[in-house]
Scaffold this motif. Structure first.
Motif, PDB file in Angstrom:
ATOM      1  N   GLN A 187     -18.809  43.874  36.442  1.00 61.73           N
ATOM      2  CA  GLN A 187     -19.841  44.153  35.451  1.00 61.73           C
ATOM      3  C   GLN A 187     -19.342  43.714  34.083  1.00 61.73           C
ATOM      4  O   GLN A 187     -18.230  44.073  33.684  1.00 61.73           O
ATOM      5  N   LEU A 188     -20.153  42.943  33.378  1.00 59.21           N
ATOM      6  CA  LEU A 188     -19.797  42.465  32.044  1.00 59.21           C
ATOM      7  C   LEU A 188     -20.640  43.198  31.009  1.00 59.21           C
ATOM      8  O   LEU A 188     -21.849  43.347  31.178  1.00 59.21           O
ATOM      9  N   ASP A 189     -20.012  43.613  29.944  1.00 57.30           N
ATOM     10  CA  ASP A 189     -20.668  44.447  28.942  1.00 57.30           C
ATOM     11  C   ASP A 189     -21.709  43.654  28.158  1.00 57.30           C
ATOM     12  O   ASP A 189     -21.629  42.429  28.030  1.00 57.30           O
ATOM     13  N   HIS A 190     -22.695  44.379  27.607  1.00 57.74           N
ATOM     14  CA  HIS A 190     -23.694  43.767  26.742  1.00 57.74           C
ATOM     15  C   HIS A 190     -23.014  43.116  25.532  1.00 57.74           C
ATOM     16  O   HIS A 190     -22.043  43.643  24.986  1.00 57.74           O
ATOM     17  N   HIS A 191     -23.532  41.967  25.120  1.00 59.53           N
ATOM     18  CA  HIS A 191     -23.103  41.252  23.909  1.00 59.53           C
ATOM     19  C   HIS A 191     -21.653  40.768  23.966  1.00 59.53           C
ATOM     20  O   HIS A 191     -21.114  40.338  22.953  1.00 59.53           O
ATOM     21  N   SER A 192     -21.018  40.852  25.114  1.00 53.05           N
ATOM     22  CA  SER A 192     -19.626  40.412  25.200  1.00 53.05           C
ATOM     23  C   SER A 192     -19.555  38.891  25.318  1.00 53.05           C
ATOM     24  O   SER A 192     -20.501  38.230  25.750  1.00 53.05           O
ATOM     25  N   ILE A 193     -18.413  38.335  24.909  1.00 50.59           N
ATOM     26  CA  ILE A 193     -18.149  36.902  25.042  1.00 50.59           C
ATOM     27  C   ILE A 193     -16.955  36.760  25.976  1.00 50.59           C
ATOM     28  O   ILE A 193     -15.849  37.212  25.666  1.00 50.59           O
ATOM     29  N   ILE A 194     -17.169  36.151  27.140  1.00 48.90           N
ATOM     30  CA  ILE A 194     -16.144  36.083  28.181  1.00 48.90           C
ATOM     31  C   ILE A 194     -15.500  34.700  28.141  1.00 48.90           C
ATOM     32  O   ILE A 194     -16.131  33.691  28.484  1.00 48.90           O
ATOM     33  N   ASN A 218     -30.040  51.836  38.860  1.00 47.43           N
ATOM     34  CA  ASN A 218     -29.574  51.193  40.090  1.00 47.43           C
ATOM     35  C   ASN A 218     -28.979  49.807  39.880  1.00 47.43           C
ATOM     36  O   ASN A 218     -28.872  49.021  40.825  1.00 47.43           O
ATOM     37  N   VAL A 219     -28.589  49.501  38.636  1.00 44.53           N
ATOM     38  CA  VAL A 219     -27.849  48.267  38.366  1.00 44.53           C
ATOM     39  C   VAL A 219     -26.434  48.641  37.937  1.00 44.53           C
ATOM     40  O   VAL A 219     -25.478  48.470  38.684  1.00 44.53           O
ATOM     41  N   ASP A 220     -26.279  49.156  36.702  1.00 42.27           N
ATOM     42  CA  ASP A 220     -24.965  49.666  36.311  1.00 42.27           C
ATOM     43  C   ASP A 220     -24.931  51.191  36.268  1.00 42.27           C
ATOM     44  O   ASP A 220     -23.865  51.791  36.362  1.00 42.27           O
ATOM     45  N   LEU A 221     -26.093  51.836  36.162  1.00 41.97           N
ATOM     46  CA  LEU A 221     -26.140  53.296  36.206  1.00 41.97           C
ATOM     47  C   LEU A 221     -26.599  53.716  37.602  1.00 41.97           C
ATOM     48  O   LEU A 221     -27.760  54.042  37.836  1.00 41.97           O
ATOM     49  N   THR A 222     -25.652  53.691  38.531  1.00 38.60           N
ATOM     50  CA  THR A 222     -25.931  54.035  39.919  1.00 38.60           C
ATOM     51  C   THR A 222     -25.465  55.459  40.208  1.00 38.60           C
ATOM     52  O   THR A 222     -24.752  56.073  39.411  1.00 38.60           O
ATOM     53  N   THR A 223     -25.831  55.980  41.369  1.00 42.90           N
ATOM     54  CA  THR A 223     -25.403  57.328  41.740  1.00 42.90           C
ATOM     55  C   THR A 223     -23.884  57.398  41.893  1.00 42.90           C
ATOM     56  O   THR A 223     -23.262  58.399  41.523  1.00 42.90           O
ATOM     57  N   SER A 224     -23.272  56.346  42.431  1.00 40.11           N
ATOM     58  CA  SER A 224     -21.815  56.355  42.593  1.00 40.11           C
ATOM     59  C   SER A 224     -21.114  56.310  41.237  1.00 40.11           C
ATOM     60  O   SER A 224     -20.085  56.968  41.033  1.00 40.11           O
ATOM     61  N   TYR A 225     -21.676  55.557  40.298  1.00 38.83           N
ATOM     62  CA  TYR A 225     -21.111  55.498  38.944  1.00 38.83           C
ATOM     63  C   TYR A 225     -21.191  56.869  38.276  1.00 38.83           C
ATOM     64  O   TYR A 225     -20.226  57.345  37.662  1.00 38.83           O
ATOM     65  N   VAL A 226     -22.351  57.524  38.389  1.00 38.97           N
ATOM     66  CA  VAL A 226     -22.534  58.842  37.775  1.00 38.97           C
ATOM     67  C   VAL A 226     -21.614  59.873  38.426  1.00 38.97           C
ATOM     68  O   VAL A 226     -21.080  60.761  37.752  1.00 38.97           O
ATOM     69  N   HIS A 227     -21.407  59.754  39.737  1.00 40.39           N
ATOM     70  CA  HIS A 227     -20.494  60.667  40.430  1.00 40.39           C
ATOM     71  C   HIS A 227     -19.079  60.554  39.854  1.00 40.39           C
ATOM     72  O   HIS A 227     -18.431  61.570  39.552  1.00 40.39           O
ATOM     73  N   ARG A 228     -18.599  59.331  39.664  1.00 39.59           N
ATOM     74  CA  ARG A 228     -17.263  59.111  39.098  1.00 39.59           C
ATOM     75  C   ARG A 228     -17.197  59.587  37.646  1.00 39.59           C
ATOM     76  O   ARG A 228     -16.191  60.156  37.207  1.00 39.59           O
ATOM     77  N   LEU A 229     -18.274  59.357  36.897  1.00 39.22           N
ATOM     78  CA  LEU A 229     -18.321  59.801  35.503  1.00 39.22           C
ATOM     79  C   LEU A 229     -18.236  61.324  35.417  1.00 39.22           C
ATOM     80  O   LEU A 229     -17.528  61.883  34.565  1.00 39.22           O
ATOM     81  N   ALA A 230     -18.949  62.011  36.306  1.00 34.27           N
ATOM     82  CA  ALA A 230     -18.915  63.476  36.323  1.00 34.27           C
ATOM     83  C   ALA A 230     -17.526  63.988  36.692  1.00 34.27           C
ATOM     84  O   ALA A 230     -17.036  64.975  36.114  1.00 34.27           O
ATOM     85  N   SER A 234     -36.443  54.039  28.021  1.00 36.43           N
ATOM     86  CA  SER A 234     -37.226  52.835  27.741  1.00 36.43           C
ATOM     87  C   SER A 234     -38.553  52.921  28.466  1.00 36.43           C
ATOM     88  O   SER A 234     -38.626  53.391  29.597  1.00 36.43           O
ATOM     89  N   VAL A 235     -39.610  52.467  27.789  1.00 32.89           N
ATOM     90  CA  VAL A 235     -40.943  52.517  28.385  1.00 32.89           C
ATOM     91  C   VAL A 235     -41.064  51.552  29.552  1.00 32.89           C
ATOM     92  O   VAL A 235     -41.937  51.695  30.402  1.00 32.89           O
ATOM     93  N   GLU A 236     -40.178  50.539  29.616  1.00 31.21           N
ATOM     94  CA  GLU A 236     -40.220  49.602  30.735  1.00 31.21           C
ATOM     95  C   GLU A 236     -39.745  50.248  32.027  1.00 31.21           C
ATOM     96  O   GLU A 236     -39.925  49.701  33.107  1.00 31.21           O
ATOM     97  N   GLY A 237     -39.096  51.423  31.910  1.00 26.93           N
ATOM     98  CA  GLY A 237     -38.688  52.143  33.105  1.00 26.93           C
ATOM     99  C   GLY A 237     -37.371  51.705  33.689  1.00 26.93           C
ATOM    100  O   GLY A 237     -37.074  52.007  34.840  1.00 26.93           O
ATOM    101  N   GLU A 238     -36.518  51.002  32.934  1.00 30.85           N
ATOM    102  CA  GLU A 238     -35.269  50.501  33.485  1.00 30.85           C
ATOM    103  C   GLU A 238     -34.039  51.224  32.947  1.00 30.85           C
ATOM    104  O   GLU A 238     -33.047  51.349  33.640  1.00 30.85           O
ATOM    105  N   HIS A 239     -34.070  51.668  31.712  1.00 36.54           N
ATOM    106  CA  HIS A 239     -32.877  52.190  31.058  1.00 36.54           C
ATOM    107  C   HIS A 239     -32.848  53.720  31.059  1.00 36.54           C
ATOM    108  O   HIS A 239     -33.847  54.371  30.753  1.00 36.54           O
ATOM    109  N   TRP A 240     -31.669  54.247  31.386  1.00 35.65           N
ATOM    110  CA  TRP A 240     -31.443  55.692  31.396  1.00 35.65           C
ATOM    111  C   TRP A 240     -30.239  56.028  30.523  1.00 35.65           C
ATOM    112  O   TRP A 240     -29.433  55.151  30.197  1.00 35.65           O
TER     113      TRP A 240
END
Length: 570
Positions: A123-130, A155-167, A238-244
């Protein structure tokens, strides 16, 4: 590969959906079940694999895109290879001779430079230069936390497995046996993530209070009401329904401090997770009637009888899902007639017009988290940012006898108000924690709780026997102007040092960013590096709008000049 040649050199498979204003150049191939939105450009020597989605404005040339990939708006690919099930977010650019492995996520406006190889599942961060290949690390990013918590795409970078590890990481930074509140908005995905977060906390020996569905303001209040060590609120942003977003608050109901964020990030990246024995597992407790407790406490801060006698008519524009229970109940308790304007996507003119048609005393637009987006007087005047700042100052004068806390962008008119009422004026950083900490009241926060602000406005109107327009009719005699200017992450520190060096002959304030005072113009300019985006925010204040615009534009052009001419202090 099977397909039909629709124009010379361009072949497509079955069930391909093609939008308007598409540019297709051969030789190229579009696989079956692909979707090409409006304004997509397909250059020569391009292959788009089966089931791929190319959204509006995507441009691809001399590239191979394998199956089931998603390219968001205005993505640009040139001379690259994408594996399967890759997601490239809006505005990203992938350059020549680069290769992206399967199941990677390329962040928004990320730039992958020439020849870079990204191994699968990265996963590459937003606005990053690689600039270099990424092989071993799982995620290229600066940090987990942004200004208001942890953000991501469903379900892209904010997945259930990611949230589990974060918790697990969060739980590892606090003691076994403490109590943490978990709240969420009314969306199914927020509820799913909240439950995932709770189970991980229990596995680490932390007890949870299930705060149910509601606003972040109720979650903050619950921390105070139940004497919790902190809380997490999950919501769609987001009103587009993608961002949490997951918002973390401390024992005072404030956004957690930077030091706590770093502890969580260290535990996450080092996988330093605590495991406990079965006897120490956490449990969940349902927080019944927290909304009722919140309203009871809210009403205790005002003279409900005085408001009730006025029988105010209030137009509120809000999104039903998260506020449909509490908003009608609150105004009924205050004896106000609620006139609902459903939804939150009306034009700037509709709310004032609707107010006049209904002879209302106050108009409010709330976002789906209960935060104020617009305030309108009974005369149809929409409050601008300057008037909102003054309103918050007068509300503090009305609420308590202590210091008046204002953001660093507040004009010097705030000092005049302080002198008038014999109060000390304290300027704060403009980050959410600093602002809320300065204006907190038993779990309620003036700058973040729309319903708390509305009740205080009605309280002041009833005590002063005046309309909302009279409450805010003072002429501050100044104007403000805001501008943004793009700046790469790597240059922000150098730009700040250059501005500070250049301003050595001016009076300067360093509470938040660089505030430069201009005596000749009777104003100031405030330059703040944004914590989440590669840009500077430039604010200017003066005794008229033309001068404020001139000052803001001057520093915007200075920053652009420094970047273009490389005139920066190292």
């Amino acid at each position: 590969m099977h397909g039909t040649e629709i124009i010379p050199g361009v072949w497509i498979g079955e069930n391909v959906k093609i939008g308007h204003n598409i540019t297709l150049n051969g030789p190229s191939y579009i696989g079956e079940s692909c979707e090409l939105a409006d304004d997509v450009q397909i250059g020569a020597y391009t292959v788009a694999g089966r089931g791929s989605s190319l959204q509006k404005g995507v441009s691809i040339e001399r590239s191979v895109v394998w199956q089931n990939n998603t390219l968001k708006q205005h993505v640009e690919l040139k001379g690259t290879v994408l594996g399967s099930s890759v997601t490239v977010l809006a505005g990203a650019s992938v350059r020549e001779e680069s290769v992206i492995g399967d199941h990677c996520v390329i962040g928004k406006k990320c730039v992958v430079k020439e020849g870079v190889k990204i191994w699968p599942n990265k996963q590459l961060d937003h606005h990053s230069i690689i600039n270099e290949s990424i092989i071993w690390t799982e995620k290229q990013q600066k940090s987990l936390f942004g200004e208001m918590g942890v953000k991501g795409i469903c379900n892209v970078d904010l997945t259930t497995s990611y949230v589990h590890r974060l918790a697990l990481a969060y739980a590892s930074t606090i003691k076994v046996g403490v109590k943490i509140g978990i709240g969420h908005d009314g969306t199914p995905y927020s509820q799913l993530l909240a439950h995932m977060f709770m189970t991980a906390m229990h596995a680490s020996g932390v007890h949870t209070y299930d705060l149910g569905s509601g606003m972040t303001a109720i979650t903050r209040y619950a921390v105070n009401h139940y004497h919790l060590e902190g809380a997490v609120h999950v919501r769609q942003i987001s009103v587009e329904g993608e961002h949490w977003q997951l918002e973390f608050v401390d024992a005072k109901g404030l956004p957690i401090a930077k030091a706590q964020e770093r502890k969580i990030e260290n535990a996450y990246f080092q996988e330093s997770f605590r495991r406990v024995s079965p006897k120490d597992l956490g449990y969940v407790k349902k927080a019944h009637q927290i909304m009722t407790h919140y309203m009871d406490r809210l009403a205790s801060f005002v003279n409900s009888g005085a408001i009730h006698r006025k029988k105010y008519r209030v137009v509120v524009e809000y999104e039903n899902q998260n506020l449909r229970s509490i908003v009608p109940m609150l105004f009924d308790r205050l004896g106000c007639q609620l006139i609902q304007l459903p939804g939150t996507h009306h034009s700037q003119e509709q709310l004032p017009a609707f107010m006049k048609d209904n002879h209302a005393d106050l108009g409010v637009r709330l976002n789906d988290n209960g935060e104020i987006e617009m305030l309108v007087t009974e005369e149809g005047q929409v409050l601008d940012e300057v008037t909102l700042i003054l309103l918050h100052i007068f509300m503090q004068v009305n609420l308590h006898d202590g210091e008046i806390r204002v953001p660093s962008s507040a004009p010097h008119y705030a000092d005049w108000i302080g002198e008038k009422y014999g109060r000390k004026v304290v300027r704060l950083k403009m980050d959410p924690r600093s602002l809320m900490e300065g204006c907190s009241n038993h779990g309620f926060h003036l700058y973040s709780d729309g319903l708390y602000t509305i009740t205080q406005i009605l309280h002041m109107m009833s005590l002063q026997h005046c309309g909302f327009s009279q409450l805010v009719e003072t002429d501050p005699g100044f104007s403000m102007c805001k501008k943004n200017v793009s700046c790469p992450w790597t240059e922000k520190g150098k730009i700040m040092r250059t501005l500070l060096e250049e301003s050595r002959n001016h009076r300067v304030e360093l509470i938040d960013g660089i505030k430069i005072f201009h005596e000749a113009e009777a104003g100031w300019s405030l330059i703040i590096p944004d914590s989440e985006e590669p840009l500077f925010r430039v604010l200017a204040s003066a005794n008229n709008s033309e001068t404020a615009e001139k000052l803001a534009l001057m520093y915007t052009k200075k920053i652009e000049h420094y970047l273009n001419a490389h005139i920066i202090v190292q």
